[in-house]
Design a protein around this motif. Structure first.
Motif, mmCIF file in Angstrom:
data_model
loop_
_atom_site.group_PDB
_atom_site.id
_atom_site.type_symbol
_atom_site.label_atom_id
_atom_site.label_comp_id
_atom_site.label_asym_id
_atom_site.label_seq_id
_atom_site.Cartn_x
_atom_site.Cartn_y
_atom_site.Cartn_z
ATOM 1 N N GLY A 94 50.534 73.913 -11.450
ATOM 2 C CA GLY A 94 51.293 72.765 -11.941
ATOM 3 C C GLY A 94 51.459 71.703 -10.868
ATOM 4 N N LEU A 95 52.118 70.650 -11.273
ATOM 5 C CA LEU A 95 52.280 69.486 -10.404
ATOM 6 C C LEU A 95 53.235 69.783 -9.244
ATOM 7 C CD1 LEU A 95 51.622 66.418 -10.172
ATOM 8 C CD2 LEU A 95 53.623 65.996 -11.589
ATOM 9 N N THR A 96 52.837 69.396 -8.044
ATOM 10 C CA THR A 96 53.718 69.598 -6.887
ATOM 11 C C THR A 96 53.983 68.254 -6.217
ATOM 12 O OG1 THR A 96 51.991 69.811 -5.219
ATOM 13 C CG2 THR A 96 52.559 71.804 -6.449
ATOM 14 N N SER A 97 54.944 68.254 -5.328
ATOM 15 C CA SER A 97 55.265 66.998 -4.644
ATOM 16 C C SER A 97 54.120 66.589 -3.718
ATOM 17 C CB SER A 97 56.566 67.140 -3.850
ATOM 18 O OG SER A 97 56.416 68.184 -2.911
ATOM 19 N N VAL A 116 40.917 65.825 -10.973
ATOM 20 C CA VAL A 116 40.236 67.041 -11.399
ATOM 21 C C VAL A 116 41.228 68.201 -11.435
ATOM 22 C CG1 VAL A 116 38.365 68.646 -10.865
ATOM 23 C CG2 VAL A 116 38.126 66.222 -10.284
ATOM 24 N N ALA A 117 41.446 68.748 -12.626
ATOM 25 C CA ALA A 117 42.324 69.913 -12.741
ATOM 26 C C ALA A 117 41.467 71.169 -12.682
ATOM 27 C CB ALA A 117 43.108 69.854 -14.040
ATOM 28 N N ASN A 118 41.663 71.952 -11.655
ATOM 29 C CA ASN A 118 40.841 73.154 -11.458
ATOM 30 C C ASN A 118 41.577 74.396 -11.978
ATOM 31 O OD1 ASN A 118 38.636 74.662 -10.558
ATOM 32 N ND2 ASN A 118 39.616 75.078 -8.589
ATOM 33 N N LYS A 119 40.850 75.469 -12.046
ATOM 34 C CA LYS A 119 41.366 76.789 -12.480
ATOM 35 C C LYS A 119 41.842 76.748 -13.928
ATOM 36 C CE LYS A 119 43.000 77.560 -7.751
ATOM 37 N NZ LYS A 119 44.008 78.171 -6.879
ATOM 38 N N ASP A 126 44.833 72.531 -22.004
ATOM 39 C CA ASP A 126 45.300 71.236 -22.496
ATOM 40 C C ASP A 126 46.796 71.039 -22.268
ATOM 41 O OD1 ASP A 126 42.896 70.180 -23.223
ATOM 42 O OD2 ASP A 126 42.910 71.141 -25.201
ATOM 43 N N SER A 127 47.564 72.087 -22.513
ATOM 44 C CA SER A 127 49.002 71.906 -22.302
ATOM 45 C C SER A 127 49.351 72.020 -20.820
ATOM 46 C CB SER A 127 49.807 72.901 -23.146
ATOM 47 O OG SER A 127 49.339 74.210 -22.914
ATOM 48 N N ALA A 128 48.557 72.815 -20.090
ATOM 49 C CA ALA A 128 48.859 72.980 -18.662
ATOM 50 C C ALA A 128 48.682 71.684 -17.877
ATOM 51 C CB ALA A 128 47.992 74.080 -18.059
ATOM 52 N N LEU A 135 50.609 61.323 -12.683
ATOM 53 C CA LEU A 135 50.069 60.827 -11.404
ATOM 54 C C LEU A 135 49.463 59.440 -11.543
ATOM 55 C CD1 LEU A 135 48.433 64.113 -10.074
ATOM 56 C CD2 LEU A 135 50.566 63.043 -9.315
ATOM 57 N N GLY A 136 49.250 59.030 -12.776
ATOM 58 C CA GLY A 136 48.773 57.669 -12.999
ATOM 59 C C GLY A 136 47.345 57.445 -12.539
ATOM 60 N N LEU A 137 46.532 58.466 -12.659
ATOM 61 C CA LEU A 137 45.139 58.308 -12.234
ATOM 62 C C LEU A 137 44.175 58.388 -13.411
ATOM 63 C CD1 LEU A 137 45.355 60.359 -8.945
ATOM 64 C CD2 LEU A 137 44.806 57.937 -9.106
#
Ligand SMILES: Nc1nc2c(ncn2[C@@H]2O[C@H](COP(=O)(O)OP(=O)(O)OP(=O)(O)O)[C@@H](O)[C@H]2O)c(=O)[nH]1
Ligand SMILES: Nc1nc2c(ncn2[C@@H]2O[C@H](COP(=O)(O)OP(=O)(O)OP(=O)(O)O)[C@@H](O)[C@H]2O)c(=O)[nH]1
Length: 500
Positions: A94-97, A116-119, A126-128, A135-137
């Motif tokens: 998940g998202l970290t600082s 790029v979301a890995n793993k 899709d929900s993960a 992040l606005g990218l």
């Protein structure tokens, strides 16, 4: 120019896994330059016909304070030099600082960045990944680097402009080569006609190299004496024009003349920036070095007599050979060494550089100037070898002699048969050998043939590429190299052949 893809992300998101997957594709060449920037890894990779450089920037641990500083010291250069950044996050964690801090920096860089979301294997991806949109990218590319899922799509997007350029270049290839032509049988008379066309093509290919300045890159790992050598060379010679670089990380291109020969010196050391603002950041840059190698005709690889041959030297050497560039080796800091030490060094060079015995080796002192002048004879010789014109009949004769001296082996009861050879390009010299069952030729025989060509043609200081084509069609190795006139000739020839 080879595009550069930088992998960026906090530790453990899977950068190494993706790096390994990308560089494993073909002809991968991986270089580690520890200590320069922390643990940055460089690899050459290929996607379809496109070669590119991958940089693993190493983990950016945003959980510590001062991420900006860390990025500056570590990844900034890579991001700056990259054509595209793959910013990797971990879909499972998940998202970290740290992700947020890196994203903020990347947005400011205004560099083409793909998120790029890995793993994403074995989870509800899709929900993960939903939260990463914060992040606005933009779009998120789902991959599983460990299994390769999503990687091709990612590459297609990341390298889209370069791939497009490549396919634009290759347009007309279909024109030049219809598939059914592969099956055609050529008799001797037809082959002779075809060879004449090929020799014309090859003549034309050689023109750009004639009377052109030799682009000479001075390359070596940090502190071997590149700047000292560049200064020494320029100090002796008249500098005609002075080209200033666009950014601090570009090489400097310096035109010069010596013994009636024009050169463009590609200076990777950036000597004239010494003491200025950017010195603290990083003088040596692997990407800059790789680009200089790519852009050069001849590479002067500088080694340090006092340090011996390091893995970094061998990596650079590997890049030069892989790029097919001509090479001259200069062992620097040869001054003030005892005879015993010199003998030791020579033995080590013999042992570790035996595989590139076709390159000239010079012992020099950039500091005192000894041996520096002689380098240019070898540079000219290497360039001449790399651009030497050889016609079809000569190459075929040499190939035939090689075959007579030492027959290709039997494979499954049939003998591999080589029929003829022609040139396919310069710098590096490419020789295309046509024959039957050439795919079965063992590497040992290929090496034998390359060495035979090398000796017969007296080629020094450049790698040679020998490629093998199944069947007779002499155009198969040239593809889109034919000009309009030659295409017309070829068409006439093909019609002629098909009638029979
Ligand atoms: N399930 C799963 N695990 C993965 C995938 N890719 C990488 N991993 C695992 O994630 C861990 C970290 O992978 P690395 O490639 O070492 O990560 P890194 O970003 O290079 O880490 P640093 O070297 O610390 O910066 C390893 O245990 C990998 O096996 C993936 O696609 N799926
Ligand atoms: N004894 C000796 N020292 C040398 C020679 N050439 C360079 N040096 C020294 O080696 C050190 C590094 O030389 P540089 O020319 O800065 O090396 P570089 O390869 O340009 O280094 P970077 O710019 O850091 O990549 C300096 O202290 C030079 O004085 C040489 O021929 N003999």
């Amino acid at each position: 120019m080879m595009p550069v893809v930088a992998l960026v992300g906090r530790p453990n998101v899977g950068k190494s896994t993706l790096f390994n997957r990308l560089t494993r594709t073909r002809d991968a060449l991986v270089a580690d330059f520890p200590g320069l920037t922390r643990d940055r890894k460089y690899g050459q990779a290929r996607f379809n016909e496109l070669e590119y450089i991958v940089v693993d920037t190493g983990g950016i641990d945003g959980s510590e304070q001062g991420i900006e500083l860390e990025m500056a010291s570590q990844s900034l250069a890579a991001i700056d030099e990259a054509d595209v950044v793959l910013f990797m996050v971990d879909a499972r964690a998940g998202l970290t600082s740290a992700d947020e801090a890196i994203a903020a920096h990347l947005r400011r860089c205004q560099k083409k960045t793909l998120l790029v979301a890995n793993k994403t294997d074995g989870i509800d991806a899709d929900s993960a990944i939903g939260e990463f949109y914060q992040l606005g990218l933009g779009d998120i590319y789902q991959i599983a680097a460990a299994h390769g899922r999503g990687v091709l799509t990612l590459l297609e997007t990341a390298l889209a402009p370069q791939l497009e350029e490549l396919s634009a270049d290759a347009d007309g290839e279909d024109d030049a080569m219809a598939d059914d032509e592969d099956e055609l049988e050529f008799d001797d008379a037809m082959l002779e006609d075809a060879m004449a066309v090929i020799d014309e093509v090859i003549e034309e290919d050689a023109l750009p190299f004639e009377d052109a300045p030799i682009k000479l890159a001075i390359v070596g790992r940090p502190n071997v004496g590149k700047s000292t050598l560049t200064n020494r060379i320029l100090g002796e010679e008249r500098v005609v024009v002075y080209d200033m670089p666009g950014t601090t990380r570009d090489s400097v291109y310096i035109p010069m003349q010596r013994d009636e020969q024009d050169y463009v010196l590609i200076d990777t050391a950036g000597v004239r920036r010494r003491g200025k603002v950017h010195e603290a950041v990083e003088k040596f840059s692997v990407i800059k070095t790789l680009k200089a190698i790519e852009d050069a005709n001849v590479v002067l690889l500088v080694l340090d007599a006092r340090e011996g041959i390091s893995d970094q030297d061998l990596s650079l050497l590997g890049f030069v050979l892989n790029a097919g560039r001509s090479i001259v080796l200069a062992v620097n800091k040869w001054d003030g060494l005892s005879q015993d030490v010199r003998d030791d060094i020579k033995r080590e060079l013999d042992r570790r550089l035996g595989f590139i015995d076709f390159a000239r080796l010079h012992f020099i002192s950039a500091l005192h100037g000894s041996g520096v002048g002689n380098l240019f004879e070898s540079v000219k010789e290497a360039y001449a070898s790399a651009t030497k014109r050889v016609n079809t009949s000569m190459l075929t004769r040499i190939m035939q002699m090689a075959q007579d001296d030492h027959q290709p082996p039997l494979v499954r009861g049939r003998r591999v048969k080589l029929k003829y050879a022609h040139a396919g390009g310069y710098n590096p010299p490419r020789i295309i050998v046509h024959g039957n069952q050439v795919k079965d030729l063992p590497d040992s025989y290929k090496r034998y043939l390359i060495n035979y060509f090398r000796r017969s043609l007296q080629v020094v200081g450049t790698p040679i590429r020998v490629e093998f084509q199944e069947g007779d069609n002499p155009y198969a190795g040239l593809k889109n190299k034919l000009t309009a006139t030659q295409l017309r000739k070829r068409k006439r020839l093909m019609k002629h052949i098909k009638k029979r």
